[in-house]
Motif scaffolding. Sequence first.
Motif, PDB file in Angstrom:
ATOM      1  N   PRO A  44      -6.380   6.924  42.570  1.00  0.00           N
ATOM      2  CA  PRO A  44      -7.024   7.826  43.547  1.00  0.00           C
ATOM      3  C   PRO A  44      -6.584   9.271  43.382  1.00  0.00           C
ATOM      4  O   PRO A  44      -7.388  10.194  43.581  1.00  0.00           O
ATOM      5  N   GLU A  45      -5.312   9.462  42.996  1.00  0.00           N
ATOM      6  CA  GLU A  45      -4.803  10.828  42.868  1.00  0.00           C
ATOM      7  C   GLU A  45      -5.460  11.571  41.696  1.00  0.00           C
ATOM      8  O   GLU A  45      -5.633  12.779  41.744  1.00  0.00           O
TER       9      GLU A  45
ATOM     10  N   MET B   2       5.184  -2.066  43.610  1.00  0.00           N
ATOM     11  CA  MET B   2       3.754  -2.255  43.875  1.00  0.00           C
ATOM     12  C   MET B   2       2.876  -1.719  42.744  1.00  0.00           C
ATOM     13  O   MET B   2       1.811  -2.244  42.459  1.00  0.00           O
ATOM     14  N   LYS B   3       3.328  -0.612  42.151  1.00  0.00           N
ATOM     15  CA  LYS B   3       2.483   0.095  41.173  1.00  0.00           C
ATOM     16  C   LYS B   3       3.138   0.071  39.796  1.00  0.00           C
ATOM     17  O   LYS B   3       4.348   0.200  39.685  1.00  0.00           O
TER      18      LYS B   3
ATOM     19  N   HIS C 255       3.537  -0.311  54.449  1.00  0.00           N
ATOM     20  CA  HIS C 255       2.730   0.904  54.404  1.00  0.00           C
ATOM     21  C   HIS C 255       1.829   0.958  55.637  1.00  0.00           C
ATOM     22  O   HIS C 255       0.900   0.162  55.755  1.00  0.00           O
TER      23      HIS C 255
ATOM     24  N   PHE D 174       1.181   7.259  39.917  1.00  0.00           N
ATOM     25  CA  PHE D 174       0.179   8.151  40.532  1.00  0.00           C
ATOM     26  C   PHE D 174      -0.760   8.780  39.498  1.00  0.00           C
ATOM     27  O   PHE D 174      -1.969   8.666  39.617  1.00  0.00           O
TER      28      PHE D 174
ATOM     29  N   SER E 252      -0.116   7.975  55.488  1.00  0.00           N
ATOM     30  CA  SER E 252      -0.318   7.838  54.046  1.00  0.00           C
ATOM     31  C   SER E 252      -0.896   9.122  53.461  1.00  0.00           C
ATOM     32  O   SER E 252      -0.275  10.172  53.610  1.00  0.00           O
ATOM     33  N   ALA E 253      -2.091   9.095  52.844  1.00  0.00           N
ATOM     34  CA  ALA E 253      -2.669  10.358  52.394  1.00  0.00           C
ATOM     35  C   ALA E 253      -2.825  11.291  53.602  1.00  0.00           C
ATOM     36  O   ALA E 253      -2.599  12.496  53.512  1.00  0.00           O
TER      37      ALA E 253
ATOM     38  N   ASP F  45       4.352   2.115  48.457  1.00  0.00           N
ATOM     39  CA  ASP F  45       3.215   2.901  47.971  1.00  0.00           C
ATOM     40  C   ASP F  45       3.693   4.193  47.327  1.00  0.00           C
ATOM     41  O   ASP F  45       3.031   4.743  46.466  1.00  0.00           O
TER      42      ASP F  45
ATOM     43  N   ARG G 118      -6.085  -0.588  43.856  1.00  0.00           N
ATOM     44  CA  ARG G 118      -5.283   0.612  43.643  1.00  0.00           C
ATOM     45  C   ARG G 118      -4.446   0.993  44.861  1.00  0.00           C
ATOM     46  O   ARG G 118      -3.492   1.741  44.750  1.00  0.00           O
ATOM     47  N   LEU G 119      -4.835   0.529  46.002  1.00  0.00           N
ATOM     48  CA  LEU G 119      -4.135   0.914  47.223  1.00  0.00           C
ATOM     49  C   LEU G 119      -3.752  -0.346  47.983  1.00  0.00           C
ATOM     50  O   LEU G 119      -4.351  -1.387  47.791  1.00  0.00           O
TER      51      LEU G 119
ATOM     52  N   ILE H  21       2.069  10.072  51.298  1.00  0.00           N
ATOM     53  CA  ILE H  21       1.889   9.965  49.834  1.00  0.00           C
ATOM     54  C   ILE H  21       1.787  11.395  49.339  1.00  0.00           C
ATOM     55  O   ILE H  21       0.696  11.930  49.133  1.00  0.00           O
TER      56      ILE H  21
ATOM     57  N   GLY I 114      -7.412   8.491  54.563  1.00  0.00           N
ATOM     58  CA  GLY I 114      -6.686   7.450  53.837  1.00  0.00           C
ATOM     59  C   GLY I 114      -7.147   7.479  52.397  1.00  0.00           C
ATOM     60  O   GLY I 114      -8.325   7.715  52.120  1.00  0.00           O
ATOM     61  N   GLY I 115      -6.218   7.286  51.485  1.00  0.00           N
ATOM     62  CA  GLY I 115      -6.583   7.212  50.075  1.00  0.00           C
ATOM     63  C   GLY I 115      -7.180   8.501  49.514  1.00  0.00           C
ATOM     64  O   GLY I 115      -7.828   8.478  48.481  1.00  0.00           O
ATOM     65  N   TYR I 116      -6.943   9.595  50.207  1.00  0.00           N
ATOM     66  CA  TYR I 116      -7.539  10.893  49.848  1.00  0.00           C
ATOM     67  C   TYR I 116      -9.073  10.828  49.811  1.00  0.00           C
ATOM     68  O   TYR I 116      -9.738  11.627  49.155  1.00  0.00           O
TER      69      TYR I 116
HETATM   70  C1  DHB Z   1      -2.852   5.859  50.033  1.00  0.00           C
HETATM   71  C2  DHB Z   1      -2.105   4.839  49.467  1.00  0.00           C
HETATM   72  C3  DHB Z   1      -1.675   4.951  48.169  1.00  0.00           C
HETATM   73  O1  DHB Z   1      -0.933   3.986  47.590  1.00  0.00           O
HETATM   74  C4  DHB Z   1      -1.999   6.090  47.429  1.00  0.00           C
HETATM   75  O2  DHB Z   1      -1.575   6.171  46.162  1.00  0.00           O
HETATM   76  C5  DHB Z   1      -2.729   7.114  48.012  1.00  0.00           C
HETATM   77  C6  DHB Z   1      -3.144   7.003  49.315  1.00  0.00           C
HETATM   78  C7  DHB Z   1      -3.323   5.712  51.445  1.00  0.00           C
HETATM   79  O3  DHB Z   1      -3.182   4.610  52.008  1.00  0.00           O
HETATM   80  O4  DHB Z   1      -3.799   6.694  52.003  1.00  0.00           O
END
Ligand code: DHB
Length: 503
Positions: free
Chosen positions: A390-391, A376-377, A485, A382, A185-186, A455, A261-262, A228, A99-101
């Motif tokens: 995170p990216e 959301m963003k 999400h 990204f 997600s990621a 997301d 961020r997430l 994502i 998750g979230g890389y």
């Molecule tokens: C995830 C969620 C995000 O919004 C993102 O930009 C990258 C990863 C996640 O939940 O894995």
Amino acid sequence: SILVLTFLTMPLASVSASSGTTDEYSLVFDTAKYTMKTLTLNGKSITYRAYENIVYVKYPVDTNYEIMNIYVPEEYYEDKSIGNYNAKTAPIFLPNTVGGYMPGAPGSPGQDQNGSPNAALVALSKGYVVAEPGARGRTTQDKNSLYTGKAPACIVDLKAAVRYLRYNQKRIPGDTEKIISNGTSAGGALSALLGASGNNKDYEPYLKAIGAADARDDIFAVSSYCPITNLDNADMAYEWLFNGINGYSRMMAPGPLPPDRLSPPVNQGMPAAPPKLPEVKGTMTADQIKVSDELKALFPAYLNDLGLKKSDGTALTLDANGDGPFKDYVKSFVVASAQKALDHGTDLSGLTWITIKDRIVTDIDFDKYLNYATRMKSAPAFDALDLSNPENSLFGTATVNAQHFTQFSKDHSTVGGSLAAASIVKLLNPMNYIGTKGTTTAQHWRIRHGAVDKDTALAIPVILATKLENKGFDVDFAVPWGQGHGGDYDLNELFVWIDKVCA
Ligand code: DHB
């Protein structure tokens, strides 16, 4: 003494590689190293062998993550079948927990954060062999403070895990020609990337470096929740969809994901999320609105270049304003979603932007739908101009925590950020590999993106699904109504689908 000197100055991995002894991990699966476990599901007890924390490469960089758990129903050691499956034919379910890389530790059968059986437990109960790989992620550092899990580490590790399974196919029950990857997600993006890029040589040097088994890494099927993905084009897609909506709002993520961020992680195998998370709300600045306008204007050229087609052959294009058949097509998935919800008894009468005639959803007002879903963003979604997403961290290097990965954000950087190597950005995007020469793309795909998931833009999974379809792959894509999400929320349907494609 010359010999000794040579050994001392050689890197550790070469020592072990040349001597073939102590310091390299064996790629041979140890069939005797397991514990017996039992869990119950719907009153039925499930007994299985748990092979845990198996290092799946010869020269791991991080033994907290380059490890895999493998779970096998005990029946398969007693020559029994479960449903239609036996030790030879059982599909191998391969969920990741990324998750979230961030780095993802290998998961295990049990309960999800709502106390429901997780995907791995359901899979075991249905007679699947379950292989749960860990993977490095963007935050880990070694003792010299060098980052060890920046791109492409996450995908390289998952490929290495697949190779390990194939290398050991005679030692582990299950059919390595029926590996089904799953992620959210990621993790959904990595699941898709794993399926898209099977056996492609671009990853070979990275796999060699960690001592991955010499075996194929293609898989049979992909389950991908809210991927994502397509990160280097996702900023344009986001502004194409949300341009004009300047307010944004999201729930603050609990640690260890970076705050604000997430959205909260929802993966299987993750600890329970705190019950109530603070909401982060804001309005885009004039600069961000300008960025949104610019990114939106860049999207049609990208989209038109893809040459996507509807199943009836209609070209899915956009005009310079971002209107056209592709937009109608994206909208059609929301219409289908509302129709399915209506058919299942959901009361949609409060949503005046949905036109319903005789229980048929005949239209939706797309702009009003987007306002309902909300942004959301802020722009760019990204590749943050200040490298704070995170990216950005995913595309760092051993010594640089965060980089840009689009020319646009590099050109607009507020912090003088550097640009990730194009060759690395390429490795993270499944769009570059689907059905290409020298690649074995998975045959079967199930992709889900919730109707109120923001997301990433809905356009992103639509593009992925359509490209796959156009290249002749079997795709089940849907947009579940009311779903944000998240993943693994429809396990019954998921396993019906897997059983069907494996039959
Ligand atoms: C995830 C969620 C995000 O919004 C993102 O930009 C990258 C990863 C996640 O939940 O894995």
